[in-house]
Write an enzyme that holds these catalytic residues in place. Structure first.
Site, mmCIF file in Angstrom:
data_model
loop_
_atom_site.group_PDB
_atom_site.id
_atom_site.type_symbol
_atom_site.label_atom_id
_atom_site.label_comp_id
_atom_site.label_asym_id
_atom_site.label_seq_id
_atom_site.Cartn_x
_atom_site.Cartn_y
_atom_site.Cartn_z
ATOM 1 N NE ARG A 115 4.665 10.213 -2.452
ATOM 2 C CZ ARG A 115 3.934 10.324 -3.540
ATOM 3 N NH1 ARG A 115 4.517 10.283 -4.732
ATOM 4 N NH2 ARG A 115 2.630 10.470 -3.474
ATOM 5 C CB SER A 153 -0.930 -0.039 1.205
ATOM 6 O OG SER A 153 -1.655 -1.234 1.163
ATOM 7 C CG ASP A 213 -4.410 -0.217 1.115
ATOM 8 O OD1 ASP A 213 -4.251 0.424 0.065
ATOM 9 O OD2 ASP A 213 -4.334 0.306 2.239
#
Length: 494
Positions: free
Chosen positions: A192, A177, A230
């Site tokens: 990132r 996620s 997710d």
């Protein structure tokens, strides 16, 4: 009356006057402090204001950014990432599949047994572990070795009936996620970190390759069949049981949204159009920002001092990682400038992130007449004792201001997505749009959830609200990843 007696009476009267003056001065001082504290609260409440007009401006700005993000890479603060999921689960999937769900400070490994349309999900089991803080800022190998070890233990303990047939490898859906540039259904490079992670050597790397290497090092025979985040897992899990699910929103440690887009409406997609004509888009909406967002001095300071200044502004206003921290910063200002907790600033109140959102939720939810939960939380977490009922009420009100702003902005985000899909108003066929919601913040913070849902109804109007359904997709992210491993299995025809 003698001179001595008169003198004593005068001294006594003077003493009484002196004490009275001290009491008056003390009351004036206390009254002045309270007035200053209330002024801080009032200013904060005004700056956090989310009237309906402002929320509609936020929704429109999000829709504009969605178009820009779909048009070209880097065209928007919203990444609008192509997920390579062009067909969601149908309910026909069969077999034993695994999921690894790395969504924040905890991760889970799951095993799901699917029995096709007749039996659905026959069995599911999971194990959970927290990630040691040192691994959140360490190196990539250390993190993935730790995860692979936990996965190995989970498999070692499983029953014989879950073992794969000869010649068939275990298959895993990996819910990751964090922002990833997907290159296929089971590969993608990390853009990132968010949610407090900062592992530099993993950025720019294929996250599936990193996990696969760790599994090999730990002797785990397993193929990663699908890489999803997710939100897409939640969308897949929701669609498995309800064909009307078209949007998924996560509100937990962080926040994100995904939805089903028409493939033809994605100018930056240069591959062949998928057979389904659809593509799931991972918005990464936590990075949304707009001049219409109601930012305060506390939000600016939190952002500047964060691991990712200037990034994830929407997330910093709406998600579980930050709500408690915003509250702490307001209380600290009140303690410093208005001696809200007495003459000494409580040392614990100066520690960033000491006040977690679950604690804020418990404070906000306190319905006892003396607000005893508020008192015990202040004592246990911040070592602040003997607070008055008046003080506790103010703290509950601050929780309400922070949570209301976050929930109403999240609802504006949902409206923006529905606008982009053309589902924000009543359609001729009256078709339903189901939004699958998941995440600890949404699930456990009652006031936040109720405010979000009532705000969404307020924004879309009574008629259209009848066709928009918000459903809690419990553990959608984990089960959804296993379902996507099933629908992308190498052994579909067996």
């Amino acid at each position: 009356m003698g001179k001595v007696a008169v003198g004593a009476a005068v001294i006594g009267a003077a003493a009484v006057v002196g004490v009275a003056a001290l009491v008056v001065r003390q009351r004036m001082k206390t009254s002045g402090r309270w007035a200053r504290a209330m002024a801080i609260v009032k200013e904060f409440e005004e700056k956090c204001g989310t009237p309906e007009g402002k929320l509609k401006q936020v929704a429109d700005a999000l829709t504009v950014e969605m178009h820009a993000g779909l048009a070209s890479e880097g065209g928007s603060k919203l990444k609008m990432l192509i997920s390579y999921v062009d067909s969601l689960p149908t309910g026909n999937e069969k077999g034993v599949f695994y999921a690894l769900d790395l969504g924040g400070t905890n991760f889970r490994v799951l095993r799901v047994e699917l029995g096709g349309r007749e039996e659905g999900i026959i069995h599911q089991e999971f194990a959970e572990a927290s990630i040691p803080p040192a691994l959140m800022c360490g190196n990539s190998d250390a993190l993935f070795d730790y995860i692979a070890e936990k996965l190995a233990s989970f498999i070692d303990e499983e029953e014989q009936r879950f073992h794969q047939p000869a010649g068939r490898q275990r298959e895993l859906g990996f819910t990751f996620s964090f922002p990833v540039m997907q290159t296929s259904i089971n590969s993608g490079t990390l853009i990132r970190w968010t949610k407090g992670f900062s592992i530099d050597d993993a950025v720019g790397q294929d996250i599936v390759a990193e996990l696969t290497e760790a599994l090999r090092r730990k002797g785990v025979e397993m193929r990663v069949a699908a890489l999803v985040n997710d939100t897409i897992g939640t969308l897949a899990g929701g669609r498995y049981t309800n064909n009307d699910v078209a949007v998924a929103v996560i509100l937990g440690t962080g926040t994100n949204a995904a939805y089903v887009e028409r493939a033809q409406a994605i100018p930056k997609w240069h591959g062949p159009l998928p057979q389904s004509g659809e593509m799931v888009i991972n918005m990464e909406w936590g990075n949304f920002r707009s001049s219409h967002l109601p930012l305060t001095e506390y939000d600016h300071a939190l952002d500047v001092e964060s691991l990712n200044p200037g990034e994830q502004i929407f997330e910093k206003l709406t998600s579980g990682m930050y709500l408690g921290e915003i509250l702490r910063r307001v209380l600290l200002k009140m303690a410093v400038e208005a001696s809200f907790f007495g003459d000494v600033v409580p040392p614990k109140l100066e520690i960033p992130f000491v006040l977690r959102t679950p604690d804020m939720s418990a404070i906000h939810n306190d319905s006892s007449s003396d607000l005893r939960v508020v008192g015990s939380k202040l004592k246990d977490i911040l070592e602040i004792s003997n607070t008055s009922l008046k003080t506790r009420r103010v703290i509950v009100e601050l929780c309400n201001i922070v949570a209301t702003r976050g929930a109403r902005l999240a609802a504006a985000g949902v409206l923006g997505v529905l606008k982009k899909m053309g589902r924000d108003s009543l359609t001729e066929g009256g078709e339903k749009t189901v939004i699958a919601m998941d995440g600890g913040l949404y699930e456990h913070y009652t006031e936040y959830r109720e405010c979000l849902e009532s705000t969404l109804n307020e924004l879309i109007g009574e008629e259209a609200a009848a066709t928009i359904v918000v459903e809690h997709s419990n553990d959608g992210s984990g089960i959804g990843a296993a379902l996507l491993a099933a629908s992308n299995s190498l052994y579909l025809d067996q």
